[in-house]
Design a protein around this motif. Structure first.
Motif, PDB file in Angstrom:
ATOM      1  N   TYR A   1       0.899  -1.191   0.159  1.00  0.00           N
ATOM      2  CA  TYR A   1      -0.007  -0.115   0.161  1.00  0.00           C
ATOM      3  C   TYR A   1       0.791   1.236   0.007  1.00  0.00           C
ATOM      4  O   TYR A   1       0.620   2.022  -0.781  1.00  0.00           O
ATOM      5  CB  TYR A   1      -0.956   0.032   1.056  1.00  0.00           C
ATOM      6  CG  TYR A   1      -1.750   1.101   1.371  1.00  0.00           C
ATOM      7  CD1 TYR A   1      -3.144   1.396   0.629  1.00  0.00           C
ATOM      8  CD2 TYR A   1      -1.370   2.063   2.142  1.00  0.00           C
ATOM      9  CE1 TYR A   1      -3.877   2.347   0.587  1.00  0.00           C
ATOM     10  CE2 TYR A   1      -2.316   3.177   2.478  1.00  0.00           C
ATOM     11  CZ  TYR A   1      -3.536   3.323   1.444  1.00  0.00           C
ATOM     12  OH  TYR A   1      -4.153   4.569   1.569  1.00  0.00           O
ATOM     13  N   ARG A   2       1.735   1.333   0.908  1.00  0.00           N
ATOM     14  CA  ARG A   2       2.701   2.449   0.870  1.00  0.00           C
ATOM     15  C   ARG A   2       3.543   2.798  -0.428  1.00  0.00           C
ATOM     16  O   ARG A   2       3.732   3.738  -0.785  1.00  0.00           O
ATOM     17  CB  ARG A   2       3.773   2.339   2.204  1.00  0.00           C
ATOM     18  CG  ARG A   2       3.362   2.762   3.317  1.00  0.00           C
ATOM     19  CD  ARG A   2       4.426   2.849   4.366  1.00  0.00           C
ATOM     20  NE  ARG A   2       3.926   1.667   5.086  1.00  0.00           N
ATOM     21  CZ  ARG A   2       4.796   0.826   5.733  1.00  0.00           C
ATOM     22  NH1 ARG A   2       5.876   1.212   5.767  1.00  0.00           N
ATOM     23  NH2 ARG A   2       4.170  -0.163   6.481  1.00  0.00           N
ATOM     24  N   LYS A   3       3.787   1.578  -1.099  1.00  0.00           N
ATOM     25  CA  LYS A   3       4.534   1.752  -2.380  1.00  0.00           C
ATOM     26  C   LYS A   3       3.733   2.466  -3.294  1.00  0.00           C
ATOM     27  O   LYS A   3       4.138   3.047  -4.366  1.00  0.00           O
ATOM     28  CB  LYS A   3       4.853   0.224  -2.939  1.00  0.00           C
ATOM     29  CG  LYS A   3       6.244  -0.299  -1.888  1.00  0.00           C
ATOM     30  CD  LYS A   3       6.607  -1.795  -2.553  1.00  0.00           C
ATOM     31  CE  LYS A   3       7.847  -2.196  -1.382  1.00  0.00           C
ATOM     32  NZ  LYS A   3       8.226  -3.507  -1.982  1.00  0.00           N
ATOM     33  N   THR A   4       2.307   2.142  -3.495  1.00  0.00           N
ATOM     34  CA  THR A   4       1.552   2.485  -4.268  1.00  0.00           C
ATOM     35  C   THR A   4       1.072   3.914  -4.219  1.00  0.00           C
ATOM     36  O   THR A   4       0.767   4.696  -5.076  1.00  0.00           O
ATOM     37  CB  THR A   4       0.228   1.608  -4.499  1.00  0.00           C
ATOM     38  OG1 THR A   4      -0.420   1.617  -3.144  1.00  0.00           O
ATOM     39  CG2 THR A   4       0.442   0.134  -4.986  1.00  0.00           C
ATOM     40  N   LYS A   5       0.915   4.374  -2.852  1.00  0.00           N
ATOM     41  CA  LYS A   5       0.505   5.864  -2.509  1.00  0.00           C
ATOM     42  C   LYS A   5       1.786   6.741  -2.603  1.00  0.00           C
ATOM     43  O   LYS A   5       1.397   7.864  -2.592  1.00  0.00           O
ATOM     44  CB  LYS A   5      -0.082   5.595  -1.276  1.00  0.00           C
ATOM     45  CG  LYS A   5      -1.488   4.775  -1.311  1.00  0.00           C
ATOM     46  CD  LYS A   5      -2.450   5.543  -2.053  1.00  0.00           C
ATOM     47  CE  LYS A   5      -3.588   5.004  -1.939  1.00  0.00           C
ATOM     48  NZ  LYS A   5      -4.899   5.472  -2.706  1.00  0.00           N
ATOM     49  N   PHE A   6       2.825   6.094  -2.291  1.00  0.00           N
ATOM     50  CA  PHE A   6       4.066   7.275  -2.249  1.00  0.00           C
ATOM     51  C   PHE A   6       5.141   7.134  -3.078  1.00  0.00           C
ATOM     52  O   PHE A   6       5.359   6.381  -3.858  1.00  0.00           O
ATOM     53  CB  PHE A   6       4.536   7.136  -0.840  1.00  0.00           C
ATOM     54  CG  PHE A   6       3.872   7.313   0.519  1.00  0.00           C
ATOM     55  CD1 PHE A   6       3.177   8.603   0.502  1.00  0.00           C
ATOM     56  CD2 PHE A   6       3.268   6.396   0.992  1.00  0.00           C
ATOM     57  CE1 PHE A   6       2.214   8.869   1.719  1.00  0.00           C
ATOM     58  CE2 PHE A   6       2.486   6.518   2.184  1.00  0.00           C
ATOM     59  CZ  PHE A   6       1.793   7.772   2.585  1.00  0.00           C
TER      60      PHE A   6
END
Length: 74
Positions: free
Chosen positions: A69-74
């Motif tokens: 999730y963090r890789k896709t959002k940031f």
């Protein structure tokens, strides 16, 4: 009653449903039996909902999910 299997709880609920249906199809309806089996069914449904909720929470806090999730959002 605590069980840790969603499938087992589903089978128990289905058996209780079938038993209630057979009681309702009889000519002489026994209200006490139907109410008691229905209350037992409700308890199993609550246990099943709690178990599903617990699995959803553990999936939500899964570390791999949040890393992706963090890789896709940031």
């Amino acid at each position: 009653m605590k069980t840790n299997s969603i499938e087992t709880l589903g089978k128990i609920i289905n058996l209780l449903d079938a038993h209630v249906l057979t009681l309702l199809q009889e000519k002489e309806l026994d209200d006490v039996k139907v109410l008691s089996i229905s209350s037992i069914r409700i308890e199993y449904m609550e246990e099943l909902n709690n178990l599903i909720r617990a699995h959803s929470m553990s999936d939500m806090y899964d570390k791999k999910y949040w890393d992706s999730y963090r890789k896709t959002k940031f």
